[in-house]
Design a protein around this motif. Sequence first.
Motif, mmCIF file in Angstrom:
data_model
loop_
_atom_site.group_PDB
_atom_site.id
_atom_site.type_symbol
_atom_site.label_atom_id
_atom_site.label_comp_id
_atom_site.label_asym_id
_atom_site.label_seq_id
_atom_site.Cartn_x
_atom_site.Cartn_y
_atom_site.Cartn_z
ATOM 1 N N SER A 246 42.327 -42.180 -8.860
ATOM 2 C CA SER A 246 41.103 -41.361 -8.761
ATOM 3 C C SER A 246 40.614 -41.382 -7.492
ATOM 4 N N CYS A 247 41.004 -42.107 -6.462
ATOM 5 C CA CYS A 247 40.555 -41.999 -5.175
ATOM 6 C C CYS A 247 41.600 -41.691 -3.926
ATOM 7 N N PHE A 248 42.812 -41.251 -4.654
ATOM 8 C CA PHE A 248 43.817 -41.191 -3.695
ATOM 9 C C PHE A 248 45.089 -40.613 -4.268
ATOM 10 N N ALA A 249 45.103 -39.188 -4.453
ATOM 11 C CA ALA A 249 45.846 -38.243 -5.145
ATOM 12 C C ALA A 249 47.298 -38.234 -4.646
ATOM 13 N N GLY A 250 47.399 -38.260 -3.254
ATOM 14 C CA GLY A 250 48.683 -38.039 -2.656
ATOM 15 C C GLY A 250 49.522 -39.234 -2.477
ATOM 16 N N GLY A 251 50.746 -39.014 -1.976
ATOM 17 C CA GLY A 251 51.665 -40.130 -1.311
ATOM 18 C C GLY A 251 52.491 -40.355 -2.246
ATOM 19 N N ILE A 252 52.906 -41.902 -2.265
ATOM 20 C CA ILE A 252 53.996 -42.688 -3.063
ATOM 21 C C ILE A 252 53.168 -44.047 -3.760
ATOM 22 N N ASP A 253 53.879 -44.269 -4.757
ATOM 23 C CA ASP A 253 53.144 -45.602 -5.267
ATOM 24 C C ASP A 253 54.163 -46.757 -5.767
ATOM 25 N N THR A 254 53.510 -47.942 -5.729
ATOM 26 C CA THR A 254 54.370 -49.189 -6.402
ATOM 27 C C THR A 254 53.301 -49.729 -7.260
ATOM 28 N N VAL A 255 53.699 -50.488 -8.202
ATOM 29 C CA VAL A 255 53.014 -51.266 -9.269
ATOM 30 C C VAL A 255 53.301 -52.666 -9.335
ATOM 31 N N PHE A 256 51.995 -53.412 -9.428
ATOM 32 C CA PHE A 256 52.111 -54.954 -9.633
ATOM 33 C C PHE A 256 51.370 -55.349 -10.899
ATOM 34 N N ARG A 257 51.526 -56.291 -11.522
ATOM 35 C CA ARG A 257 51.146 -56.594 -12.805
ATOM 36 C C ARG A 257 50.487 -58.181 -12.559
ATOM 37 N N PHE A 258 49.192 -58.559 -13.135
ATOM 38 C CA PHE A 258 48.550 -59.882 -13.258
ATOM 39 C C PHE A 258 48.126 -60.174 -14.508
ATOM 40 N N HIS A 259 47.849 -61.290 -14.660
ATOM 41 C CA HIS A 259 47.577 -61.793 -16.068
ATOM 42 C C HIS A 259 46.138 -62.680 -16.012
ATOM 43 N N LEU A 260 45.275 -62.451 -16.764
ATOM 44 C CA LEU A 260 44.127 -63.383 -16.984
ATOM 45 C C LEU A 260 43.942 -64.178 -18.147
ATOM 46 N N ASP A 261 43.947 -65.365 -18.150
ATOM 47 C CA ASP A 261 43.715 -66.131 -19.383
ATOM 48 C C ASP A 261 42.334 -66.137 -19.994
ATOM 49 N N GLU A 262 41.202 -65.628 -19.004
ATOM 50 C CA GLU A 262 39.913 -65.492 -19.543
ATOM 51 C C GLU A 262 39.242 -64.674 -18.427
ATOM 52 N N PRO A 263 38.243 -64.140 -18.767
ATOM 53 C CA PRO A 263 37.380 -63.180 -18.040
ATOM 54 C C PRO A 263 37.326 -63.613 -16.486
ATOM 55 N N ARG A 264 37.577 -62.749 -15.709
ATOM 56 C CA ARG A 264 37.537 -63.192 -14.166
ATOM 57 C C ARG A 264 36.794 -62.047 -13.532
ATOM 58 N N ASP A 265 36.200 -62.487 -12.432
ATOM 59 C CA ASP A 265 35.743 -61.545 -11.402
ATOM 60 C C ASP A 265 37.106 -61.344 -10.516
ATOM 61 N N VAL A 266 37.610 -60.044 -10.356
ATOM 62 C CA VAL A 266 38.764 -59.808 -9.699
ATOM 63 C C VAL A 266 38.565 -58.920 -8.383
ATOM 64 N N SER A 267 38.931 -59.293 -7.211
ATOM 65 C CA SER A 267 39.014 -58.522 -6.263
ATOM 66 C C SER A 267 40.308 -58.380 -5.348
ATOM 67 N N ALA A 268 40.736 -56.998 -4.904
ATOM 68 C CA ALA A 268 41.936 -56.851 -4.268
ATOM 69 C C ALA A 268 41.586 -55.858 -3.059
ATOM 70 N N SER A 269 42.441 -56.008 -1.988
ATOM 71 C CA SER A 269 42.516 -55.261 -0.865
ATOM 72 C C SER A 269 43.771 -54.829 -0.255
ATOM 73 N N LEU A 270 43.882 -53.738 0.631
ATOM 74 C CA LEU A 270 45.131 -53.070 1.023
ATOM 75 C C LEU A 270 45.123 -53.011 2.187
ATOM 76 N N ARG A 271 45.983 -53.559 3.024
ATOM 77 C CA ARG A 271 45.995 -53.249 4.495
ATOM 78 C C ARG A 271 47.371 -52.518 4.768
ATOM 79 N N ILE A 272 47.150 -51.418 5.483
ATOM 80 C CA ILE A 272 48.503 -50.816 5.909
ATOM 81 C C ILE A 272 48.981 -51.453 7.409
ATOM 82 N N GLU A 273 50.129 -51.916 7.083
ATOM 83 C CA GLU A 273 50.802 -52.393 8.439
ATOM 84 C C GLU A 273 51.100 -51.671 9.680
#
Length: 712
Positions: A246-273
């Motif tokens: 929704s915020c970045f339509a162009g380019g190419i993509d990869t996908v990561f999966r993670f699991h939560l055993d209970e509700p959690r606040d989740v934060s993530a960030s991306l840095r292009i090297e």
Amino acid sequence: MISLLALIGGCTVGEPSDPDAGGQADATSTGDAGAPDAARVECGSRGDTVGEACGSSTECDDGCFCNGIEQCVSGACVRRDAPCVDELDCTGDLCDEDTDTCDPAPDDAACADTDMCNGAEVCVPGVGCVPGPRLVCNDDDPCTIGTCDPETGCAYIARDLDGDGHADDRCGGDDCNDDPSIGATVHPGGTEVCDNGLDDDCNRVTDYYELACRATNDDCARAEMLPGPGTYVRTTRGATNHYPLSCFAGGIDTVFRFHLDEPRDVSASLRIETSGTGALAIRAADRCADGPDVACGNAVATRALPAGDHVLVVRTSSAVTFTLSLSFDAPSAEEDTDVCGPATVDISGGGVFTGLFAEVEDDYEVACNGGAPTRDAAYRMVLTEPSDVQLSASTSTGAPVTTYLTLTRDCDNELGAIGCATSGSPQLFRQSLPAGTYYVLIESASATALTWRLEATITPAAVREPGDACTAPLDVTNRSATVPISELSLDTGTGCGGDTAAFRDATFSFTTTEVQDVILTTETGGPHYASLSPLCGDRAAETFCSSGSPRVTQRLLRVPAGTHYVTVATTQLTGDVTASAMLAPPTFPPANDECGGAIDLTDSVLSRGDLTAASDDVLSCGGNGAVETVHRLVLTQERAVTFVARRSGSTEPLAIGVREAGTCTVRSSDAPCGFGMPAVISTTLRAGTYFVVVEAPTAPGPYSLIAYLAEP
């Protein structure tokens, strides 16, 4: 065993006595200085008595100490064992007749073995051979390891704790990791493992920084399972385009999966090297492919994400290495001014609103704040009819500081904001805002800001001049329309500029009843911005945005049926704004827009094509956003090949790239590229099938491509 008898007066034991002795009685010794004793028989004076008849042992004594004691046994003289014989191989068994004493004469050499490492053996009288202390091979140098060779003794080699045959580089060797627990496979020439955090081949490039390491998690089915919070270096090399965000339509993509055993606040960030741009989104795992995005941006955060499986979709503008950071926290209580949502404080009735920054977090990015990590306050505004809205804000650390004020429909898309103002007391005034739900975001330039203040005035929309607002757009379908700049005010501006207080904007519309091309022209007599959106005033929904002076002309391809809105923003104070939208038959993509429709090349035969209406769906040499077409060359034997691509009727550059069959959509790092006008590649290719990708980094249009084959 060595048995030696001392030489006494030139007479050896067992030999006749000196003739000058004259048969005198044996000499004896007092034993305390070797002085003669009249009672003692002189050594050898009786000759060898063994075997002679006797009445007592005295008759058998030959006076010699070193050849043993003679005794009378059963009427005959016999000799007992010599006194100095100890049956040890390493002693000399020497006897001193002068002092009647034994000298064992130990010989250490007789004890020596062939192993220098177990120490120097010694001969101990009465014991025999005993080992000496083992060699201690330690030179007190931490960079050497002491070893012992049985033949040569101690030797010192460079430290190689992990035993991989390469010395530690801290000690002058070439092994970049000598840790015995993990370094056995890490050394020059080692095989790089792409996700173990080690520089396996010691080339100073680790994991996915290696160009040979490619993404294997290209789609939802192959998503990489992350073990939990952490920092992960990964790449989009080898990835393709699957899931626009929704915020970045162009380019190419990869996908990561993670699991939560209970509700959690989740934060993530991306840095292009390296170079490029990108974004990431959190989605529910069962909505991996199509969303919606729970959060989207370079850095995202969401509160109380439910237990279960979730995915992170990472998109980058090109194939790059990136760092992905993921963290979990206990779910926090949601403040009613912290995030955008149905429970956010409603200011639809207007008024003055205040709050404490200590009660909110940094949840969103504000365009005019440059993405600085500062806390933000959120308010909700629901308009049931078109309204004029005036907003003013301030923040304070005890004294006023610079404040950022944003009006938006979507808090997660800072680029789609209706307006963003910056000052000590920023203000936003928007006329005739259409009915709908809006949000107001406030940030401070100071990370230590304590409070904020927001004042909102909302009134029914005043009557607007035609062309001045979304409530009165001018129709330009197959015609032109003009509005005086003096009758305009600022409403929204455009997504690519023109939204500050210095601008005014005009609104036009056109309608298509079917898919058609549209030649859009705008003119103000000076610099201006022009955008197109299916939702009037919604910058986040824009399908086109550009700038120019004094005119902007663009052929919009395959515009869907419906009403579309044109916004023109200018700083001109006088003159007119003119716009037109001329409809034309739709331009469809060329047949070779994708790999499956590749056009075959023949030696020295010119092939023509057109990049107009082509899409950017193949990752090649032209970069992100460069549209392309595909040709195919089949070789039955190895050939030297020269490809030449030229524009037809234009001096704009082209880009061409070559890749082997099976890799049409993805460019490998060693695939040849050509750039320029013309674009040329000369290379030698083995027998096989190859794809040639022709790209337009700038304006698309017709072109020609030819392949010349020769002996390699």
